[in-house]
Write a protein that holds these residues in place. Sequence first.
Motif, PDB file in Angstrom:
ATOM      1  N   VAL A  64       0.865  -1.182   0.000  1.00 36.43           N
ATOM      2  CA  VAL A  64       0.000   0.000   0.000  1.00 36.43           C
ATOM      3  C   VAL A  64       0.899   1.229   0.000  1.00 36.43           C
ATOM      4  CG1 VAL A  64      -1.658   1.344   1.340  1.00 36.43           C
ATOM      5  CG2 VAL A  64      -1.921  -1.131   1.161  1.00 36.43           C
ATOM      6  N   ILE A  65       0.675   2.128  -0.939  1.00 35.36           N
ATOM      7  CA  ILE A  65       1.465   3.358  -1.027  1.00 35.36           C
ATOM      8  C   ILE A  65       0.591   4.525  -0.581  1.00 35.36           C
ATOM      9  CG2 ILE A  65       2.672   4.934  -2.581  1.00 35.36           C
ATOM     10  CD1 ILE A  65       3.454   2.522  -4.250  1.00 35.36           C
ATOM     11  N   ALA A  66       1.115   5.295   0.355  1.00 34.01           N
ATOM     12  CA  ALA A  66       0.371   6.433   0.895  1.00 34.01           C
ATOM     13  C   ALA A  66       1.192   7.706   0.747  1.00 34.01           C
ATOM     14  CB  ALA A  66       0.030   6.195   2.362  1.00 34.01           C
ATOM     15  N   HIS A  67       0.520   8.747   0.315  1.00 29.88           N
ATOM     16  CA  HIS A  67       1.151  10.066   0.172  1.00 29.88           C
ATOM     17  C   HIS A  67       0.350  11.045   1.021  1.00 29.88           C
ATOM     18  CE1 HIS A  67       3.886  12.555  -2.498  1.00 29.88           C
ATOM     19  NE2 HIS A  67       3.318  13.429  -1.689  1.00 29.88           N
ATOM     20  N   GLY A  68       1.006  11.624   2.010  1.00 29.29           N
ATOM     21  CA  GLY A  68       0.296  12.529   2.904  1.00 29.29           C
ATOM     22  C   GLY A  68      -0.801  11.842   3.682  1.00 29.29           C
ATOM     23  N   GLY A  69      -0.634  10.556   3.957  1.00 28.27           N
ATOM     24  CA  GLY A  69      -1.635   9.813   4.714  1.00 28.27           C
ATOM     25  C   GLY A  69      -2.775   9.267   3.885  1.00 28.27           C
ATOM     26  N   GLU A  70      -2.779   9.539   2.563  1.00 29.94           N
ATOM     27  CA  GLU A  70      -3.856   9.059   1.696  1.00 29.94           C
ATOM     28  C   GLU A  70      -3.346   7.932   0.808  1.00 29.94           C
ATOM     29  OE1 GLU A  70      -6.867  10.643  -1.833  1.00 29.94           O
ATOM     30  OE2 GLU A  70      -5.776  12.063  -0.573  1.00 29.94           O
ATOM     31  N   GLU A  95       2.967   9.225 -10.509  1.00 29.76           N
ATOM     32  CA  GLU A  95       3.840  10.276  -9.975  1.00 29.76           C
ATOM     33  C   GLU A  95       3.620  10.509  -8.486  1.00 29.76           C
ATOM     34  OE1 GLU A  95       6.424  11.985 -11.265  1.00 29.76           O
ATOM     35  OE2 GLU A  95       6.228  10.491 -12.857  1.00 29.76           O
ATOM     36  N   LEU A  96       2.458  10.104  -7.974  1.00 28.87           N
ATOM     37  CA  LEU A  96       2.188  10.297  -6.548  1.00 28.87           C
ATOM     38  C   LEU A  96       3.063   9.400  -5.671  1.00 28.87           C
ATOM     39  CD1 LEU A  96      -1.716  10.562  -6.580  1.00 28.87           C
ATOM     40  CD2 LEU A  96      -0.059  12.410  -6.272  1.00 28.87           C
ATOM     41  N   ALA A  97       3.745   8.436  -6.290  1.00 29.82           N
ATOM     42  CA  ALA A  97       4.629   7.557  -5.513  1.00 29.82           C
ATOM     43  C   ALA A  97       5.901   8.281  -5.085  1.00 29.82           C
ATOM     44  CB  ALA A  97       4.986   6.318  -6.336  1.00 29.82           C
ATOM     45  N   ARG A  98       6.279   9.333  -5.814  1.00 30.06           N
ATOM     46  CA  ARG A  98       7.528  10.031  -5.497  1.00 30.06           C
ATOM     47  C   ARG A  98       7.417  10.716  -4.134  1.00 30.06           C
ATOM     48  NH1 ARG A  98      11.640  10.198  -8.327  1.00 30.06           N
ATOM     49  NH2 ARG A  98      10.444   9.375 -10.103  1.00 30.06           N
ATOM     50  N   GLN A 123      12.866   3.062  -8.148  1.00 29.21           N
ATOM     51  CA  GLN A 123      12.679   3.846  -9.367  1.00 29.21           C
ATOM     52  C   GLN A 123      11.457   4.754  -9.293  1.00 29.21           C
ATOM     53  OE1 GLN A 123      12.666   0.954 -12.539  1.00 29.21           O
ATOM     54  NE2 GLN A 123      14.744   0.249 -12.045  1.00 29.21           N
ATOM     55  N   ALA A 124      10.467   4.362  -8.488  1.00 33.31           N
ATOM     56  CA  ALA A 124       9.269   5.199  -8.344  1.00 33.31           C
ATOM     57  C   ALA A 124       9.510   6.379  -7.414  1.00 33.31           C
ATOM     58  CB  ALA A 124       8.106   4.361  -7.821  1.00 33.31           C
ATOM     59  N   GLY A 125      10.634   6.373  -6.704  1.00 32.83           N
ATOM     60  CA  GLY A 125      10.943   7.486  -5.813  1.00 32.83           C
ATOM     61  C   GLY A 125      10.363   7.349  -4.420  1.00 32.83           C
ATOM     62  N   ILE A 126      10.021   6.128  -4.006  1.00 31.75           N
ATOM     63  CA  ILE A 126       9.531   5.908  -2.637  1.00 31.75           C
ATOM     64  C   ILE A 126      10.631   6.314  -1.655  1.00 31.75           C
ATOM     65  CG2 ILE A 126       8.850   4.148  -0.960  1.00 31.75           C
ATOM     66  CD1 ILE A 126       6.674   4.692  -2.961  1.00 31.75           C
TER      67      ILE A 126
END
Length: 580
Positions: A64-70, A95-98, A123-126
């Motif tokens: 699960v990938i979360a950006h800003g808690g979402e 792009e939200l993965a970066r 590569q996704a920038g996690i």
Amino acid sequence: MSLPSGLVPLRPFPSYLLHKTTFCLGYTCKPVRAASDNVLLLRAAEVSDLSAGFSAPHPNFGCVIAHGGEVVGEGFLYAQGTKCAELQAVEVAGELARGATAYLNMEPGDCHADPTPVASLVQAGISRVVIGIRHPLGHLRGKAINSLRSEGVRVEVVGEELSSKKLEKALNSCLVVNAPLLYRAAFHVPFSVLKYAMTLDASFLGAEFFELRGRSDAIVVGGNTVRRDDPRLTARHGGTHVPSRIVLSRSLNLPEEANLWNTNDAYTIVATQRGARKDIQEKLARKGVEVVEFDVLNPRDVMEYCYSRGCLSILWECGGELAAPAISSGVIHKVYAFIAPKIIGGRNAPSPVGDLGMVQMSQALNLIDVSREEVGPDTLISGFLQPIPDLSPAIPSIEEISAFDPTVSPFESKIISFYKTWDPFGSLSNFSPHYVQFPDECGEFYLWPTVEHFYQAQKFAGVNNSLAKELIKQIKCARSPEEAARIGRKMQREHPELVRRDWESIKVDVMYSALRCKFSLHPHLNALLRSTAGSVLVEASPHDLFWGGGRDGEGLNYLGRLLMKLRSEILEEVSADSIP
């Protein structure tokens, strides 16, 4: 507000199998804002379980990938040899993965020597990865974590960098969802579940429970069940995975006709004592039933045999006479007991568990982590007989041991066996998630997901029949190599007229061309194969006596032979290139 496109809607599944997260409502999952690590890691564990019943049991991976808690992306491993969870999740996130955080229920490692999970995240920038548990298999343990850290990714493991008390619920779910793998790694037998149904007065009832069957590699019964009930033991759970059926019978006092002998429904194995009724053995073999003899038939030896076949999870649906020795031998790890609000009575009413030799209540076996649930009019009580193995202390790999103890060599054995993709050298398997490329009938190159997809389809190539052409399309689109193999083998058995006439004479050449393509397209696999120089390669399939080595080395091991032939050619090419 709906989930971003591509996120996986969770199907409801029984709470006694895994706790549900509070933000999943029915079939629709709503986005999580400012969610805690505990909630997001819990979701990763839940997502990892979505393939249950649709493919053979395998290590469960969810990302699960979360950006800003979402939540912005997620994925799960559908079957061995399919796209890894991490790659699926970053593809959805885009792009939200970066700069985002990835939550993994378990350290990556669905296929040995495959860098895709780590490379996808890097590569996704996690920027941060939270991991529930380290991989329990020694040859994979710590490798992905070290690789991520070497790439500058911040990695936090529950119980190490993160407090296990604060993430207790998520950690428990990460353990439960991969309990079969943890038990297998710790005890060298498959995770075994005993399921039975009984009345209020402890009379034994037969009961169907298809959800558990779909989660199992095989279902075990005794000879009494075959004679009394003539069961089919088919899953009928709505998924595509078909577990094998195993019958334990010392005497082979079995009916000549029974539903379990119909191997079109599912594969059947009969385990018996060595030398028992050769006439019945021959009749069963003619029906396609595999008969396995043991010097002394007992549950532990049968489970060790299942372990050698790569099984992760076994469901016991036997009567009390077989359940008791299975429990006594320590091979039963969890119990599901369905209690019906009924009274049958009777002096000779059967008990779900036979004599365990206990005479005092203080000797009784206590279940651990007990749960209760109403299932229709019945009550389900489940719990573990043995706690989930604690493999949290870091176990150094053989390479790490060699660094401080030069007397330990990682290459002690001259035989390298491979079978499941997550085993050491699992990338040598035809099920490994590495594509091959060949021209189609129009001369255009087509990417086959795995060697197994390509090989199974070639059985029907060039046959002037619309059904044969349709089969090739089905195999191309099969979601996993397991499904591709099932389609190819089933249709070859049921419709031999659709198989190309020269198949038996060319199948070895077809396989070799696929292997050459695989190990030329993927440099890291080429290096892995070269690293085995000097060792005998054996495909450890216990039942495929042509491509595999068989249970006792009686197989022809053609896959191992072809890999060694290819290895020799590659080494010669490398040697020739190095000559000035």
